[in-house]
Design a protein around this motif. Sequence first.
Motif, PDB file in Angstrom:
ATOM      1  N   GLU A   1       0.732  -1.137  -0.096  1.00 55.30           N
ATOM      2  CA  GLU A   1       0.120   0.019   0.082  1.00 55.30           C
ATOM      3  C   GLU A   1       0.805   1.196  -0.180  1.00 55.30           C
ATOM      4  O   GLU A   1       1.604   1.360   0.900  1.00 55.30           O
ATOM      5  CB  GLU A   1      -0.931  -0.061   1.307  1.00 55.30           C
ATOM      6  CG  GLU A   1      -1.957  -1.094   1.083  1.00 55.30           C
ATOM      7  CD  GLU A   1      -2.664  -1.082   2.520  1.00 55.30           C
ATOM      8  OE1 GLU A   1      -2.544   0.138   3.110  1.00 55.30           O
ATOM      9  OE2 GLU A   1      -3.616  -2.067   2.706  1.00 55.30           O
TER      10      GLU A   1
ATOM     11  N   ASP B   1       1.777   5.554  -0.689  1.00 53.48           N
ATOM     12  CA  ASP B   1       1.000   6.926  -0.585  1.00 53.48           C
ATOM     13  C   ASP B   1       2.029   7.775  -1.344  1.00 53.48           C
ATOM     14  O   ASP B   1       1.928   8.913  -1.144  1.00 53.48           O
ATOM     15  CB  ASP B   1       1.138   7.303   1.123  1.00 53.48           C
ATOM     16  CG  ASP B   1       2.746   7.372   1.553  1.00 53.48           C
ATOM     17  OD1 ASP B   1       3.437   7.044   0.890  1.00 53.48           O
ATOM     18  OD2 ASP B   1       2.773   7.581   2.524  1.00 53.48           O
TER      19      ASP B   1
ATOM     20  N   ALA C   1      -1.848   6.003  -6.433  1.00 53.62           N
ATOM     21  CA  ALA C   1      -1.824   5.469  -4.915  1.00 53.62           C
ATOM     22  C   ALA C   1      -2.268   6.291  -3.762  1.00 53.62           C
ATOM     23  O   ALA C   1      -2.935   5.899  -2.993  1.00 53.62           O
ATOM     24  CB  ALA C   1      -0.077   5.030  -4.927  1.00 53.62           C
TER      25      ALA C   1
END
Length: 252
Positions: free
Chosen positions: A187, A189, A251
């Motif tokens: 994940e 950022d 993202a």
Amino acid sequence: MPPLTDRLTYAVGDIHGRADLLARLLDQVRADRVARAPTGRTLIVFLGDYIDRGPRSREVIDQLIAFADDPAFESRFLLGNHEDAMLDYLDGRISGLGWAKHGGDTTLRSYGVEPPKEESRTAWAARRDAFRAAVPPSHRAFLERCELSVVRGRLLFVHAGIRPGVALEQQDKRDLLWIRSEFLQAERDDPWLVVHGHTPKEEAYAGPGRLCLDSGSYLSGRLTAAAFDGADVSLIETHGRAPRRIPVRLAG
């Protein structure tokens, strides 16, 4: 989603010695560009892994060098892990035995050099001089000019992916050429839509903050490009009749 780029941009997935598919796809990209009628030159990024596994690696490099002269396009070429291995073999940094197991033997054959029958480091090292002599200087220069990344707007083009949490200028070359699970399952950022290849499926596929264009050309018979036009992303596929839109998201 805001525009990804202010300029019509294409990216081409892993080719792996399939000169037949590359010729077809480039015709499709040219036709798509004409239909979109952009002003000025159009950026096109090739994502690496031009050679190995498929039978016509030498012809692929010839096609890419010729395409770079097309005045309608600004062509940028990324280094893939397979091109990196070929350069390592030419320069004597590896014996070539490991490269052969990942398709390097087909590349030798495409240049008219028969791979050694004996699977040993010594045999492959002994074949290096013949391969060096068979590779045209223009091909060597092309490979040495290949880049590790290209940035355009919110688009980041790399061969394999990026190490999450690491700034682009601090990314390790090996990660850019080889990374898989740490990138695919993370994940992130960061602000990028990472456009990459290296990890094939039978069709291009998207994940959070990324788009993979490696459609396994040498096995599937499918080669894929993507067109980025503002916020719109469309796939151009050698097995498809018309471009098709694919949803993507950033993202961060």
